[in-house]
Design an enzyme around this catalytic site. Structure first.
Site, PDB file in Angstrom:
ATOM      1  N   ASP A 210      59.202  29.345  48.709  1.00 62.12           N
ATOM      2  CA  ASP A 210      59.553  30.210  47.577  1.00 62.12           C
ATOM      3  C   ASP A 210      60.488  29.517  46.590  1.00 62.12           C
ATOM      4  O   ASP A 210      60.967  28.413  46.844  1.00 62.12           O
ATOM      5  CB  ASP A 210      60.177  31.521  48.092  1.00 62.12           C
ATOM      6  CG  ASP A 210      61.262  31.286  49.158  1.00 62.12           C
ATOM      7  OD1 ASP A 210      61.686  30.136  49.340  1.00 62.12           O
ATOM      8  OD2 ASP A 210      61.673  32.270  49.795  1.00 62.12           O
TER       9      ASP A 210
ATOM     10  N   ASN B  65      67.430  41.725  56.297  1.00 60.63           N
ATOM     11  CA  ASN B  65      66.604  42.943  56.271  1.00 60.63           C
ATOM     12  C   ASN B  65      65.198  42.679  56.815  1.00 60.63           C
ATOM     13  O   ASN B  65      64.292  43.486  56.633  1.00 60.63           O
ATOM     14  CB  ASN B  65      66.529  43.514  54.852  1.00 60.63           C
ATOM     15  CG  ASN B  65      65.886  42.542  53.850  1.00 60.63           C
ATOM     16  OD1 ASN B  65      65.516  41.438  54.219  1.00 60.63           O
ATOM     17  ND2 ASN B  65      65.751  42.962  52.604  1.00 60.63           N
TER      18      ASN B  65
ATOM     19  N   HIS C 287      63.229  40.102  55.944  1.00 61.62           N
ATOM     20  CA  HIS C 287      62.279  39.445  55.038  1.00 61.62           C
ATOM     21  C   HIS C 287      61.983  38.026  55.501  1.00 61.62           C
ATOM     22  O   HIS C 287      62.807  37.378  56.147  1.00 61.62           O
ATOM     23  CB  HIS C 287      62.720  39.521  53.574  1.00 61.62           C
ATOM     24  CG  HIS C 287      63.835  38.626  53.135  1.00 61.62           C
ATOM     25  ND1 HIS C 287      65.014  39.090  52.605  1.00 61.62           N
ATOM     26  CD2 HIS C 287      63.943  37.273  53.109  1.00 61.62           C
ATOM     27  CE1 HIS C 287      65.785  38.063  52.274  1.00 61.62           C
ATOM     28  NE2 HIS C 287      65.172  36.949  52.567  1.00 61.62           N
TER      29      HIS C 287
ATOM     30  N   GLU D 238      59.860  40.927  50.713  1.00 56.45           N
ATOM     31  CA  GLU D 238      60.825  41.974  51.036  1.00 56.45           C
ATOM     32  C   GLU D 238      60.144  43.112  51.810  1.00 56.45           C
ATOM     33  O   GLU D 238      58.908  43.202  51.819  1.00 56.45           O
ATOM     34  CB  GLU D 238      61.438  42.519  49.743  1.00 56.45           C
ATOM     35  CG  GLU D 238      62.258  41.490  48.951  1.00 56.45           C
ATOM     36  CD  GLU D 238      63.685  41.303  49.494  1.00 56.45           C
ATOM     37  OE1 GLU D 238      63.915  41.554  50.700  1.00 56.45           O
ATOM     38  OE2 GLU D 238      64.553  40.896  48.702  1.00 56.45           O
TER      39      GLU D 238
END
Ligand code: GLP
Length: 240
Positions: A67, A135, A137, A142
């Site tokens: 990314d 979280n 990801h 996400e």
């Protein structure tokens, strides 16, 4: 999933580096899927040292990164392009032309997503390294991202912006968008190596390994992959 619990960050880095080294030793033309974040820095140091000792060579290795932030030029110290050069590529015998990252600093982001997905179609990762967001990801996918997603543009969640702000001077400087490999592109890798360290990853590690396979925890999809190695330190494993 094969789960390895290491005593601490350094041991996690060493054990995870062994997995990558084995892949490169067995296939000098390997395609390495690489990740950014603070977690892989120790692992990259191990690879640099193995290369310096001529234990492995990256001469014919190709890489694809997960990314990149949208809007940061490659020369920006917080760009993932800069990170990879600074933490790995500049210190090993890789041909920089064989390294690939999605570019977040182009006018036509849709075209860039299509370009990167097409590239990944031609370069299946021999192994894909993944860090883990607190979280759950993976890359910048996400919670809520479709499991069949390919390279796409993401609006980062407040949670991720806050987590990543520690690396910037001020939270207002953290980009709000990113370009990321999709979950389908990650799952296409022959092998997946996940690393996590620290108590703030414990819930995500638990959800990834023991939780239900749900889009609200992107990492849980890895339960559906046939060759996943998870290397975590004791703190990250504390809820297992
Ligand atoms: C970012 C990256 C992820 C990385 C995550 C965790 O959001 N896009 O690929 O896994 O951060 O980072 P860290 O290793 O610094 O905890």
């Amino acid at each position: 999933m094969k789960v390895i619990i290491a005593e601490n960050y350094d041991e996690m880095s060493k054990k995870a580096a062994e997995v990558i080294k084995d892949v490169v030793k067995n296939d000098e033309n390997a395609v390495l899927g690489l990740a950014t974040g603070t977690t892989p820095i120790g692992l990259y140091k191990e690879l640099i040292s193995a290369c310096a000792k001529k234990e492995i060579s990256f001469k014919n290795v190709k890489t694809v990164n997960l990314d990149e932030y949208v809007g940061l030029p490659k020369t920006h110290v917080q760009s993932y392009d800069y990170f990879m050069k600074d933490n790995l590529f500049n210190h090993i015998d890789i041909d920089i032309a064989n390294t690939n990252l999605p570019c977040g600093d182009v006018k036509d982001l849709d075209a860039e997503c299509a370009r990167y997905t097409a590239l990944l179609g031609k370069m299946q990762q021999s192994v894909q390294l993944l860090g883990l967001g607190s979280n759950g990801h993976i890359a910048f996918n996400e919670p809520g991202t479709a499991f069949d997603s390919t390279t796409h543009i993401v609006n980062l969640t407040e949670n991720t912006i806050k987590d990543n702000s520690r690396l910037f001077d001020d939270i207002s400087e953290v980009p709000t968008k990113a370009i990321t490999m999709g979950i389908k592109n990650i799952m296409n890798a022959k092998k997946i190596l996940v690393i996590a360290s620290g108590k703030n990853k414990a819930q995500a590690v638990y959800n990834m390994i023991k939780g239900p396979v749900v889009e609200s925890c992107p990492a849980s999809v890895l339960q559906n992959h046939k060759d996943v190695v998870v290397v975590v330190d004791k703190d990250a494993a504390s809820m297992l």
